[in-house]
Design a protein around this motif. Sequence first.
Motif, mmCIF file in Angstrom:
data_model
loop_
_atom_site.group_PDB
_atom_site.id
_atom_site.type_symbol
_atom_site.label_atom_id
_atom_site.label_comp_id
_atom_site.label_asym_id
_atom_site.label_seq_id
_atom_site.Cartn_x
_atom_site.Cartn_y
_atom_site.Cartn_z
ATOM 1 N N TYR A 170 -8.620 11.801 5.799
ATOM 2 C CA TYR A 170 -7.660 10.820 6.312
ATOM 3 C C TYR A 170 -6.473 11.469 7.031
ATOM 4 O O TYR A 170 -5.623 10.757 7.538
ATOM 5 C CB TYR A 170 -7.117 9.993 5.146
ATOM 6 C CG TYR A 170 -7.881 8.723 4.867
ATOM 7 C CD1 TYR A 170 -9.235 8.607 5.167
ATOM 8 C CD2 TYR A 170 -7.242 7.640 4.286
ATOM 9 C CE1 TYR A 170 -9.926 7.436 4.898
ATOM 10 C CE2 TYR A 170 -7.925 6.459 4.021
ATOM 11 C CZ TYR A 170 -9.265 6.362 4.329
ATOM 12 O OH TYR A 170 -9.946 5.191 4.058
ATOM 13 N N ARG A 225 -14.211 -3.300 -5.118
ATOM 14 C CA ARG A 225 -13.171 -2.257 -5.085
ATOM 15 C C ARG A 225 -13.380 -1.287 -3.913
ATOM 16 O O ARG A 225 -12.444 -0.978 -3.162
ATOM 17 C CB ARG A 225 -13.174 -1.477 -6.415
ATOM 18 C CG ARG A 225 -12.507 -0.101 -6.364
ATOM 19 C CD ARG A 225 -11.022 -0.184 -5.995
ATOM 20 N NE ARG A 225 -10.390 1.115 -5.834
ATOM 21 C CZ ARG A 225 -10.242 1.753 -4.682
ATOM 22 N NH1 ARG A 225 -10.706 1.227 -3.555
ATOM 23 N NH2 ARG A 225 -9.644 2.915 -4.629
ATOM 24 N N PRO A 272 -10.952 -0.414 1.671
ATOM 25 C CA PRO A 272 -10.569 0.286 2.908
ATOM 26 C C PRO A 272 -11.290 -0.277 4.143
ATOM 27 O O PRO A 272 -10.684 -0.435 5.201
ATOM 28 C CB PRO A 272 -10.980 1.741 2.661
ATOM 29 C CG PRO A 272 -11.044 1.886 1.181
ATOM 30 C CD PRO A 272 -11.446 0.537 0.653
ATOM 31 N N LYS A 292 -0.609 3.828 6.257
ATOM 32 C CA LYS A 292 -1.111 4.240 4.945
ATOM 33 C C LYS A 292 -0.151 5.215 4.274
ATOM 34 O O LYS A 292 0.387 6.106 4.935
ATOM 35 C CB LYS A 292 -2.482 4.894 5.088
ATOM 36 C CG LYS A 292 -3.593 3.905 5.395
ATOM 37 C CD LYS A 292 -4.923 4.624 5.510
ATOM 38 C CE LYS A 292 -6.053 3.689 5.898
ATOM 39 N NZ LYS A 292 -6.553 2.877 4.788
ATOM 40 N N TYR A 314 -2.813 -0.561 -3.570
ATOM 41 C CA TYR A 314 -3.968 -0.614 -4.466
ATOM 42 C C TYR A 314 -4.438 0.798 -4.776
ATOM 43 O O TYR A 314 -4.031 1.755 -4.124
ATOM 44 C CB TYR A 314 -5.117 -1.407 -3.824
ATOM 45 C CG TYR A 314 -5.783 -0.711 -2.659
ATOM 46 C CD1 TYR A 314 -5.286 -0.850 -1.378
ATOM 47 C CD2 TYR A 314 -6.914 0.092 -2.858
ATOM 48 C CE1 TYR A 314 -5.894 -0.213 -0.309
ATOM 49 C CE2 TYR A 314 -7.528 0.725 -1.798
ATOM 50 C CZ TYR A 314 -7.013 0.565 -0.528
ATOM 51 O OH TYR A 314 -7.620 1.211 0.526
ATOM 52 N N HIS A 322 -5.639 3.917 -7.631
ATOM 53 C CA HIS A 322 -5.983 4.594 -8.873
ATOM 54 C C HIS A 322 -4.822 4.522 -9.862
ATOM 55 O O HIS A 322 -4.164 5.527 -10.141
ATOM 56 C CB HIS A 322 -6.392 6.019 -8.545
ATOM 57 C CG HIS A 322 -7.249 6.112 -7.299
ATOM 58 N ND1 HIS A 322 -8.531 5.593 -7.255
ATOM 59 C CD2 HIS A 322 -7.009 6.600 -6.054
ATOM 60 C CE1 HIS A 322 -9.045 5.791 -6.038
ATOM 61 N NE2 HIS A 322 -8.130 6.399 -5.292
ATOM 62 N N HIS A 369 -2.589 3.702 -3.063
ATOM 63 C CA HIS A 369 -2.628 3.710 -1.606
ATOM 64 C C HIS A 369 -1.684 2.592 -1.180
ATOM 65 O O HIS A 369 -2.072 1.426 -1.144
ATOM 66 C CB HIS A 369 -4.063 3.510 -1.121
ATOM 67 C CG HIS A 369 -4.946 4.603 -1.639
ATOM 68 N ND1 HIS A 369 -4.699 5.931 -1.363
ATOM 69 C CD2 HIS A 369 -6.019 4.597 -2.465
ATOM 70 C CE1 HIS A 369 -5.592 6.672 -1.973
ATOM 71 N NE2 HIS A 369 -6.403 5.896 -2.650
ATOM 72 N N ASN A 415 -0.571 0.891 1.151
ATOM 73 C CA ASN A 415 -0.859 0.603 2.552
ATOM 74 C C ASN A 415 -0.163 -0.672 3.009
ATOM 75 O O ASN A 415 0.091 -1.568 2.215
ATOM 76 C CB ASN A 415 -2.369 0.468 2.759
ATOM 77 C CG ASN A 415 -3.094 1.766 2.448
ATOM 78 O OD1 ASN A 415 -2.458 2.804 2.309
ATOM 79 N ND2 ASN A 415 -4.398 1.714 2.318
ATOM 80 N N GLU A 466 -4.026 12.378 -3.022
ATOM 81 C CA GLU A 466 -5.428 12.810 -3.035
ATOM 82 C C GLU A 466 -6.026 13.003 -1.648
ATOM 83 O O GLU A 466 -7.183 13.383 -1.543
ATOM 84 C CB GLU A 466 -6.299 11.828 -3.842
ATOM 85 C CG GLU A 466 -6.340 10.427 -3.252
ATOM 86 C CD GLU A 466 -7.429 9.550 -3.859
ATOM 87 O OE1 GLU A 466 -8.123 9.974 -4.772
ATOM 88 O OE2 GLU A 466 -7.581 8.408 -3.357
ATOM 89 N N HIS A 467 -5.281 12.746 -0.599
ATOM 90 C CA HIS A 467 -5.863 12.886 0.748
ATOM 91 C C HIS A 467 -5.413 14.141 1.480
ATOM 92 O O HIS A 467 -5.892 14.401 2.583
ATOM 93 C CB HIS A 467 -5.543 11.649 1.606
ATOM 94 C CG HIS A 467 -6.206 10.386 1.110
ATOM 95 N ND1 HIS A 467 -5.771 9.135 1.457
ATOM 96 C CD2 HIS A 467 -7.267 10.200 0.288
ATOM 97 C CE1 HIS A 467 -6.539 8.216 0.866
ATOM 98 N NE2 HIS A 467 -7.448 8.840 0.149
HETATM 99 C C1 2HG Z 1 -9.764 4.700 -1.792
HETATM 100 O O1 2HG Z 1 -9.236 4.901 -2.878
HETATM 101 C C2 2HG Z 1 -9.688 5.747 -0.723
HETATM 102 O O2 2HG Z 1 -10.397 3.655 -1.544
HETATM 103 C C3 2HG Z 1 -9.194 5.214 0.604
HETATM 104 O O3 2HG Z 1 -8.945 6.835 -1.154
HETATM 105 C C4 2HG Z 1 -7.805 4.658 0.570
HETATM 106 O O4 2HG Z 1 -8.068 3.645 2.737
HETATM 107 C C5 2HG Z 1 -7.297 4.068 1.887
HETATM 108 O O5 2HG Z 1 -6.073 4.039 2.057
#
Ligand code: 2HG
Length: 474
Positions: free
Chosen positions: A79, A335, A339, A350, A383, A385, A392, A394, A431-432
Motif C-alpha cells: 500500500y 470483513r 477494502p 488511508k 475499521y 484489527h 485502518h 480510512n 502494518e503497511h
Molecule cells: C485490511 O485490513 C488491509 O483489510 C487493507 O490491511 C486495509 O484497505 C485498507 O486500508
Amino acid sequence: MPRAPDRGTLDELKAAVGDGSWLDSPGDVAPYVVDFRRLYRGATPLVLEPREVAQVSAILKVCHRDEVAVVPVGGNTGYCGGATPDDSNSQIVLSLRRLRQVRHLDAANYSMIVEAGCTLAEAQRAADAADRLFPLSLGSEGTAQIGGNLSTNAGGTAVLRYGMMRDLVFGLEVVLADGRVMSGLKSLRKDNTGYDVKSLFIGAEGTLGIITAASLKLFPRPADTATALVGIDSPQHALDLLARMRTAAGDQITTFELLPRRAVELTVKHIAGVANPLDQGADWYLLIEFTSPNSQQDLATLMLDQLQRAAADGAVKDAMIAASIAQSQAMWKLRESVPEAQRHHGASLKHDVSVPVSSIPRLITEGAALVARLAPEGDVFSYGHMGDGNLHFNVAQRPGTDTAAFLGRGKLLEHAMFDLVDGMGGSISAEHGIGRLKTKEFAERADPVELSLMRDLKRTLDPRGILNPGKVLA
Ligand code: 2HG
Ligand code: ZN
C-alpha cells in the motif's frame, strides 16, 4: 549515489539470469512500474526474474560494482509504493516470483523453509498438507509473496494470537548489497549467539538486503473453530468484550476485527454475495474467531456463553455464531471485502495506524472530529484489527463532493491524524510499512537517535545506496 546502467551493465545482468528470465519491452515491464494503489508510476530499463539464489547474488554483484539501483518486488500488493521504481528509468526491478520452492518442511519441528516468491497462500497450503498451520492471514494472500510479507513485516487478521510476520520467523537467507549470501536458515527455537541480525531485514522493505528464503514457524492446525458476527453500540463495548473474551478463551481468541456500520453497508452494497446476517442494525460490528487444535473444545458453546453474558450486561446488541463453514466464510467475506468495497465507492484517504488497544475508542472519537474539521467531504471508515490496536482509519469521499477538493485535504489531515496518534503513543504505520509514501512523516517523527542508528545500519549494509533507494529512509 546509484547511476543509470549502461548497455554493457544491462547485458551483463541479462546474462546473469539467462534468456527467458528478463523483460525489457515497455509492455512487459508495465505491471512492474505501477503500485497496487496506483499512487506511483515509475519506469525501469529491465526487470529480472531469477530462478536461483546464485543468480540473485550475481545480479547484486554487478549492481554493486556499477552502482545500479535495485528495486525488489514480490506480489506488488503493498500500500505504500515500496516496490515501485522511481521515474528516472535507471532502477532495475528484481522480481522474486520464480524463487518459489518449499525447500523443506519438518512437521515434528513445526518449521518449514520456503523461498521468497511463494505466495502466502502457497505457504499456507504447504503447511496444511503436512497437518500444520502457517498462521499469517491477509486478504491478499493469494497474490502477496512471503518475501514481501517479510520485508513489510505483514500483519493481517490473526496477529492477536500468532503475532506479525517477524514473530513467525526462525531464520532467513539474505543476499546482501554486494552479492554475499547470508545463510541463516536455522530452524531453532533457542539460539542465543550474538545479535539478532535476521531481524534487521524484516520490515526493511528491501533497503538492507534481498530476502530469498525463510525458515518459518508452524503451529498445530485448528480442529475446532467458532466464528461470530456481533453487533455492538460503541468501540468501548468492543474493548470490554475483548477483555471478557480474553479472560474466557485465553489465546484461543485468534481474531477480533472491528467494522463500523458504514463499512458493512457499503460492502453489502458493492460486493456480490455479501450480506449482513444480523437482524438488528448496529452502529459497530465485530468479527470474532476462536480456534483450537483440540476438537473436543466446543468453542461454539464457549463463544455463545460469553456473548449471552455480554448481552445480559448490555455490551452486545445482536450476534450470530456461524453454524456452518459456509456461514463462517460469509462472515469472513464481509470483513475481507471492505477494502474492495471502498475501492468501488471512490477516492479514499488511508491511515494505517496503531495505538494501545485501550486507546482505540479515543482514537475513533478524536480522529472523527479531525475528519469533520479538516476533510468535510469525507466519511470515516475506521475499521480493522481492534485486537491489535490497529485501525485502518480510512476516509472515503462522500458521493457528490468534489474529488480534487477532497484529495487536496489529504496531507493536512494525515499530518493531524499522525499528531493525534503520536500523542497517544501510537504508530503512523501499523502494518503497511513506510515505502515511499510515508518517508517524510517517518523521518520527522521517528526518535532521532533511533533514526540515526537506522541510517548507520543502511550505510553499513548498503554503502553504495543501491538497495531500494528512496524507500523507508529518504
Ligand atoms: C485490511 O485490513 C488491509 O483489510 C487493507 O490491511 C486495509 O484497505 C485498507 O486500508
Ligand atoms: Zn489490515
